[in-house]
Write a protein that holds these residues in place. Sequence first.
Motif, short mmCIF file in Angstrom:
data_model
loop_
_atom_site.label_atom_id
_atom_site.label_comp_id
_atom_site.label_asym_id
_atom_site.label_seq_id
_atom_site.Cartn_x
_atom_site.Cartn_y
_atom_site.Cartn_z
N GLY A 83 -68.62 -78.64 60.28
CA GLY A 83 -69.67 -78.03 59.47
C GLY A 83 -69.09 -77.43 58.21
O GLY A 83 -68.08 -76.72 58.26
N PHE A 84 -69.72 -77.72 57.07
CA PHE A 84 -69.32 -77.16 55.79
C PHE A 84 -70.30 -76.05 55.40
O PHE A 84 -71.52 -76.26 55.43
CB PHE A 84 -69.32 -78.22 54.68
N PHE A 85 -69.76 -74.90 55.01
CA PHE A 85 -70.58 -73.76 54.63
C PHE A 85 -70.11 -73.22 53.28
O PHE A 85 -68.92 -73.26 52.97
CB PHE A 85 -70.48 -72.66 55.69
N MET A 86 -71.07 -72.71 52.50
CA MET A 86 -70.76 -72.15 51.19
C MET A 86 -70.92 -70.65 51.20
O MET A 86 -71.85 -70.12 51.82
CB MET A 86 -71.66 -72.78 50.12
N ILE A 87 -70.04 -69.97 50.50
CA ILE A 87 -70.08 -68.51 50.37
C ILE A 87 -70.55 -68.16 48.96
O ILE A 87 -69.96 -68.59 47.98
CB ILE A 87 -68.69 -67.89 50.62
N GLY A 88 -71.63 -67.36 48.89
CA GLY A 88 -72.03 -66.81 47.60
C GLY A 88 -73.05 -67.59 46.81
O GLY A 88 -73.18 -67.40 45.60
N THR A 89 -73.81 -68.46 47.44
CA THR A 89 -74.88 -69.17 46.73
C THR A 89 -76.02 -68.19 46.42
O THR A 89 -76.05 -67.08 46.95
CB THR A 89 -75.42 -70.32 47.60
N PRO A 90 -76.96 -68.56 45.55
CA PRO A 90 -78.09 -67.68 45.25
C PRO A 90 -78.80 -67.19 46.52
O PRO A 90 -79.06 -67.97 47.43
CB PRO A 90 -79.01 -68.57 44.42
N THR A 100 -68.42 -70.71 46.29
CA THR A 100 -69.31 -71.49 45.43
C THR A 100 -68.71 -71.66 44.04
O THR A 100 -68.23 -70.70 43.43
CB THR A 100 -70.67 -70.79 45.29
N GLU A 101 -68.72 -72.90 43.54
CA GLU A 101 -68.25 -73.22 42.19
C GLU A 101 -69.44 -73.60 41.32
O GLU A 101 -70.05 -74.65 41.54
CB GLU A 101 -67.26 -74.38 42.23
N PRO A 102 -69.79 -72.78 40.33
CA PRO A 102 -70.95 -73.07 39.47
C PRO A 102 -70.54 -73.89 38.24
O PRO A 102 -70.07 -73.34 37.25
CB PRO A 102 -71.43 -71.67 39.07
#
Length: 284
Positions: free
Chosen positions: A135-142, A169-171
């Motif tokens: 499972g891939f999870f992102m930290i800090g999205t909106p 998260t990379e914006p």
Amino acid sequence: LCTYCAVDLVIGRSFRSRSPRNVVDEIEWWYRKGYRDFGFNDSTFTENMRRSTEIADELIKRGIKIEWDLRTGIRVDRVNRELLVKLKEAGCTFIAFGIESIDPEVLGLIRKGTDFEMTRKAVMDAKACGLDVGGFFMIGTPGDSYEKFRRSYAFADQDMFDEVRFYNTEPYPGTVIHEWIREHGKFLVKSEEFLNSFSRWEEEPIFETDTFTAEERRKAFNEGEFLVAKKLAVKVLGGRLAPFVYTPCRSKPVRKAVLFMGFKMAPAIFRLMSLRKSLTRLKA
């Protein structure tokens, strides 16, 4: 598209896929040279589920006995039980899902188009079919916060996941999320700096928000990295020996060293695991 995705900025929205026969022709070419382990580096592999099924059917029809995996974040809404059974029959051993978060507000703000029930069902179906699951999870999205991260962490910590990853998260400039941060957050580094020297593996966040500060993001990232190490140790060593490796990984220097060595030795580790599986099958 998800608000963080930059694929249309890089390659556009047009998509031309190779035919199932063409894909399997290439696999067979390497198979005849003695290769037996393959990886599909394609996050859109199941976007067209009929094509995915045809690739699996072609592998089965030709009698190509290989093990292969999908490690690039398959969407949870682009699989079903029938397809997963077919993939397993064709030699697939592992599938990683791009989950990002289990929070409904976060999923809505990033326009993921999925929900928790879709995620849970996809993961459970894959496990029921005999596949290892990542499972891939992102930290800090909106919309994200430390509390929401902890809920995703608790979900990722369940036995249904054999591997997990947590990414900052990379914006990317030009994406919806980049503009969202300008309005709702605060960049901590300039674009030219993080585009050249940062990665999703970095502890340092690129931006922060009122609901998820930089300090909280660092804390979340380190907790996520511990779970990455824990899952990998259990997968490679088994439940009895793994604690001797992952317990010291609560220390950041130890964890970094273990993960660095683990990823460097990944090819050898996977070969040993494959050999162990083969010996188990022979004994059975």
